[in-house]
Enzyme design. Structure first.
Site, PDB file in Angstrom:
ATOM      1  N   HIS A   1      41.783  41.741  31.733  1.00 21.12           N
ATOM      2  CA  HIS A   1      42.045  40.431  31.351  1.00 21.12           C
ATOM      3  C   HIS A   1      41.409  39.872  30.043  1.00 21.12           C
ATOM      4  O   HIS A   1      41.815  39.220  29.312  1.00 21.12           O
ATOM      5  CB  HIS A   1      41.357  39.522  32.547  1.00 21.12           C
ATOM      6  CG  HIS A   1      42.101  39.315  33.719  1.00 21.12           C
ATOM      7  ND1 HIS A   1      42.597  38.189  34.158  1.00 21.12           N
ATOM      8  CD2 HIS A   1      42.626  40.012  34.673  1.00 21.12           C
ATOM      9  CE1 HIS A   1      43.139  38.279  35.448  1.00 21.12           C
ATOM     10  NE2 HIS A   1      43.250  39.581  35.466  1.00 21.12           N
TER      11      HIS A   1
ATOM     12  N   HIS B   1      44.763  49.578  40.679  1.00 22.61           N
ATOM     13  CA  HIS B   1      44.851  48.768  41.986  1.00 22.61           C
ATOM     14  C   HIS B   1      44.511  49.593  43.253  1.00 22.61           C
ATOM     15  O   HIS B   1      44.594  48.992  44.260  1.00 22.61           O
ATOM     16  CB  HIS B   1      46.334  47.929  41.951  1.00 22.61           C
ATOM     17  CG  HIS B   1      46.552  46.956  41.308  1.00 22.61           C
ATOM     18  ND1 HIS B   1      47.693  46.245  41.316  1.00 22.61           N
ATOM     19  CD2 HIS B   1      45.650  46.184  40.598  1.00 22.61           C
ATOM     20  CE1 HIS B   1      47.690  45.112  40.445  1.00 22.61           C
ATOM     21  NE2 HIS B   1      46.476  44.920  40.042  1.00 22.61           N
ATOM     22  N   THR B   2      44.050  50.513  42.901  1.00 27.33           N
ATOM     23  CA  THR B   2      43.453  51.424  44.156  1.00 27.33           C
ATOM     24  C   THR B   2      42.093  50.811  44.580  1.00 27.33           C
ATOM     25  O   THR B   2      41.608  50.995  45.630  1.00 27.33           O
ATOM     26  CB  THR B   2      43.281  52.798  43.753  1.00 27.33           C
ATOM     27  OG1 THR B   2      43.026  53.842  44.763  1.00 27.33           O
ATOM     28  CG2 THR B   2      42.237  52.960  42.612  1.00 27.33           C
TER      29      THR B   2
ATOM     30  N   PRO C   1      50.811  39.197  32.959  1.00 26.95           N
ATOM     31  CA  PRO C   1      51.525  39.530  33.787  1.00 26.95           C
ATOM     32  C   PRO C   1      51.665  38.552  35.247  1.00 26.95           C
ATOM     33  O   PRO C   1      50.658  38.046  35.592  1.00 26.95           O
ATOM     34  CB  PRO C   1      51.522  40.914  34.123  1.00 26.95           C
ATOM     35  CG  PRO C   1      50.732  41.591  33.048  1.00 26.95           C
ATOM     36  CD  PRO C   1      49.803  40.453  32.853  1.00 26.95           C
TER      37      PRO C   1
END
Length: 317
Positions: A69, A196-197, A166
């Site tokens: 971010h 994202h794991t 996104p």
């Protein structure tokens, strides 16, 4: 890395100018940047992040998300950490409300630990600490350990309007468009998505898919419906939520991607091959993830000419 927020695209001209300038600033980065300035830096940050992760199970994933971010908005300059008295700053943009307090606290604690060393005090940027903390979040969760390029300066400006990230329902073309604006390829994007794991997403980001999206496995949909009836979030990788591995890609193969922008990587035939390869080759995923993180860490790097070393990560000097 994360697609948990809504946005619009930046102006094309601004992206072109930024991409042209990034290599010039990134050239100052090196893995040995603090060797004579703060020789114990990495050990200090490693210990601090380890303590933060022991205290909170979301500290690691939240710190990793902060890195994306930060870098994806105004470049890797710790602008995400700034708290403006007038309320006009990045972290208070609605698109950043998915960021969790333990992530910010992990960075603040690491900064305090670094500045507690007299040799290092006020000599290490918050941007570099974020980059190191992201690496530690990955490696201490079982993921790859990689050398972090250092030498970033902190930015002085943070505004709500600068947040461009996104969207959870982006298709492959939209994802590629966004990441290409950062100088990253489709392969980089798919590798970074493997972050994202770790972590979780609030139910509001995926509930609309339950029972309506044919790409979602029906059993998974029923599981998520029950989960969101009892709590407000679900793990992005329910198979191994606390470990950094390649199960994220195996989930996509089975229609068990939590976010639409995750599952589209398998649904779209143009990216499915990479997903399949990472699902079968964890070593290649680790290698590509490491390279993509290094490339992301070069985006929008500030120098002494347009940045500073913040004493307090929350406010410009």
């Amino acid at each position: 890395m994360t697609h948990m927020i809504r946005s619009s695209f930046p102006a094309a001209a601004a992206v072109v100018v930024a991409v042209l300038l990034w290599p010039l600033a990134a050239a100052q980065l090196s893995t040995g940047y603090y060797a004579s300035i703060c020789p114990n830096l990495e050990a200090i940050v490693r210990s601090s992040v380890k303590q933060s992760m022991a205290q909170s199970q979301i500290a690691g994933p939240a710190a990793l998300r902060l890195f994306f971010h930060d870098c994806a908005v105004k470049g890797c300059d710790a602008s995400i950490m700034i708290v403006n008295s007038n309320g006009d700053d990045e972290w208070r943009n609605p698109d950043n409300q998915s960021l969790k307090p333990p992530g910010f606290q992990t960075i603040l604690d690491a900064k305090a630990a670094v500045d507690n060393d007299p040799q290092c005090r006020y000599k290490v940027s918050c941007a570099d600490i974020i980059a190191l903390a992201a690496r530690e979040a990955v490696s201490q969760s079982g993921g790859p350990y990689y050398q972090v390029e250092l030498g970033r300066y902190d930015g002085r400006i943070s505004t709500k309007s600068s947040v461009v990230l996104p969207h959870v329902d982006f298709n492959l073309d939209q994802l590629n468009s966004f990441f290409s604006g950062l100088g990253l390829s489709q392969t980089d994007m798919i590798a970074l998505s493997g972050g994202h794991t770790l972590g979780a997403a609030d139910c509001t980001f995926f509930q609309s898919r339950i029972g309506t999206d044919p790409t979602m496995d029906s059993g998974f949909a029923a599981q998520l419906r029950n989960t969101c009836d009892g709590q407000t979030f679900a793990f992005l990788d329910g198979a191994t939520p606390g470990g950094f591995d390649n199960s994220y890609y195996k989930n996509l193969q089975g229609g068990r991607g939590l976010l639409g922008s995750d599952q589209v990587l398998y649904t779209d035939l143009r990216s499915r091959g990479t997903v399949d390869y990472y699902a079968s080759n964890p070593g290649t995923f680790f290698y590509d993830f490491t390279n993509a993180m290094i490339k992301l860490g070069r985006v929008g790097v500030k120098t002494a000419a347009n940045g500073e070393i913040r004493r307090d990560c929350r406010t410009p000097n």
